[in-house]
Every structure is written in structure tokens, then in C-alpha cells.
Enzyme design. Sequence first.
Site, PDB file in Angstrom:
ATOM      1  N   ASN A 147       0.844  -1.193   0.000  1.00  0.00           N
ATOM      2  CA  ASN A 147       0.000   0.000   0.000  1.00  0.00           C
ATOM      3  C   ASN A 147       0.879   1.242   0.000  1.00  0.00           C
ATOM      4  O   ASN A 147       1.820   1.334   0.793  1.00  0.00           O
ATOM      5  CB  ASN A 147      -0.903   0.010   1.243  1.00  0.00           C
ATOM      6  N   HIS A 207       6.623  -1.470   3.378  1.00  0.00           N
ATOM      7  CA  HIS A 207       6.571  -2.875   3.784  1.00  0.00           C
ATOM      8  C   HIS A 207       5.739  -3.644   2.774  1.00  0.00           C
ATOM      9  O   HIS A 207       4.865  -3.071   2.117  1.00  0.00           O
ATOM     10  CB  HIS A 207       5.971  -3.010   5.190  1.00  0.00           C
ATOM     11  N   HIS A 230       3.118  -6.741   2.253  1.00  0.00           N
ATOM     12  CA  HIS A 230       2.217  -7.712   2.870  1.00  0.00           C
ATOM     13  C   HIS A 230       2.316  -9.027   2.109  1.00  0.00           C
ATOM     14  O   HIS A 230       2.354  -9.027   0.863  1.00  0.00           O
ATOM     15  CB  HIS A 230       0.758  -7.239   2.752  1.00  0.00           C
TER      16      HIS A 230
HETATM   17  P1  5GP Z   1      -0.524  -0.714   5.761  1.00  0.00           P
HETATM   18  O1  5GP Z   1      -1.948  -0.432   6.145  1.00  0.00           O
HETATM   19  O2  5GP Z   1       0.371   0.469   6.049  1.00  0.00           O
HETATM   20  O3  5GP Z   1      -0.345  -1.262   4.386  1.00  0.00           O
HETATM   21  O4  5GP Z   1      -0.060  -1.903   6.699  1.00  0.00           O
HETATM   22  C1  5GP Z   1       0.316  -1.736   8.007  1.00  0.00           C
HETATM   23  C2  5GP Z   1       0.120  -3.059   8.679  1.00  0.00           C
HETATM   24  O5  5GP Z   1       0.876  -3.078   9.880  1.00  0.00           O
HETATM   25  C3  5GP Z   1      -1.322  -3.375   9.045  1.00  0.00           C
HETATM   26  O6  5GP Z   1      -1.739  -4.562   8.393  1.00  0.00           O
HETATM   27  C4  5GP Z   1      -1.289  -3.532  10.568  1.00  0.00           C
HETATM   28  O7  5GP Z   1      -2.107  -4.576  11.036  1.00  0.00           O
HETATM   29  C5  5GP Z   1       0.176  -3.813  10.840  1.00  0.00           C
HETATM   30  N1  5GP Z   1       0.637  -3.343  12.129  1.00  0.00           N
HETATM   31  C6  5GP Z   1       0.423  -2.110  12.675  1.00  0.00           C
HETATM   32  N2  5GP Z   1       0.996  -2.025  13.878  1.00  0.00           N
HETATM   33  C7  5GP Z   1       1.593  -3.231  14.098  1.00  0.00           C
HETATM   34  C8  5GP Z   1       2.348  -3.757  15.196  1.00  0.00           C
HETATM   35  O8  5GP Z   1       2.585  -3.112  16.213  1.00  0.00           O
HETATM   36  N3  5GP Z   1       2.803  -5.028  15.072  1.00  0.00           N
HETATM   37  C9  5GP Z   1       2.569  -5.785  13.949  1.00  0.00           C
HETATM   38  N4  5GP Z   1       3.055  -7.034  13.943  1.00  0.00           N
HETATM   39  N5  5GP Z   1       1.855  -5.323  12.909  1.00  0.00           N
HETATM   40  C10 5GP Z   1       1.375  -4.064  12.991  1.00  0.00           C
END
Ligand code: 5GP
Length: 110
Positions: A84, A97, A99
Site C-alpha cells: 500500500n 513494507h 504484505h
Molecule cells: P498498511 O496499512 O500500512 O499497508 O499496513 C500496516 C500493517 O501493519 C497493518 O496490516 C497492521 O495490522 C500492521 N501493524 C500495525 N501495527 C503493528 C504492530 O505493532 N505489530 C505488527 N506485527 N503489525 C502491525
Amino acid sequence: MCIFCDIIEGKVPSTKRYEDDKFIIIDDISHRAKKHYLIIPKAHYSTFAEQTEEQAIDLGLMLNRFSRFDKILGLEEGYRMMINQGENAGQSVEHVHVHILGGEKLPVAP
Ligand code: 5GP
Ligand code: ZN
């Protein structure tokens, strides 16, 4: 700098599946598939616009190497890699990052 930097530095706990000098792979805290991992570069950069060419090469190599982890991580039947970028995509952590979603048949992506 951000929650992922804190995880990388060990200030925030995580389920770590892999670590080398440039990357970690952890379980996503809120699974959106039976298996949901995050490949996180140790270098903090918010978006691809900030990524250096060297960081791009490192990430490319990491994704290539990841193909050898499928059996260990329960992804033998396939998986989806997803990134994303920015508000419209719902990026919630501003540290690039990847997924990895799998462990079951996934719905068709938009
Ligand atoms: P984004 O929404 O930026 O693509 O993905 C961020 C991801 O990081 C989300 O899926 C969320 O669940 C994960 N995430 C956020 N905070 C933490 C955390 O403290 N630990 C872990 N393991 N994942 C996290
Ligand atoms: Zn960070």
C-alpha cells in the site's frame, strides 16, 4: 521513527519469522488472511519515492529470496504480495513494507 522502526529495534515485541542485516519478516498483528506476514526493510523510508536505488535492489533480492520460504511459512499453495502506498491505498504505517497474504484461497483483489 515509527512503529516498524520500534519493532526492528526490539522496543516493541513481534513474532519474528526471519531476520538478516537488511530485513525482518513478522506476523501482521491483525491478520487479513489465515497467514499474513510483513516483509519490512530495516531502513526507514515512507514511500517508493524516497527509496534509493540500492534499497530497491535490496528489496528486489528479498522478494526473490522469499520464494524459498513458502514451505516454512505455510504458503505452498500460493500467496499474494501487496504494497500500500499513500492515503488512497490505505497505507497506515509510513515505512515501506510488503504484505504477504496466503494460507487459504484469497478473494479476488480489487
Ligand atoms: P498498511 O496499512 O500500512 O499497508 O499496513 C500496516 C500493517 O501493519 C497493518 O496490516 C497492521 O495490522 C500492521 N501493524 C500495525 N501495527 C503493528 C504492530 O505493532 N505489530 C505488527 N506485527 N503489525 C502491525
Ligand atoms: Zn520506520
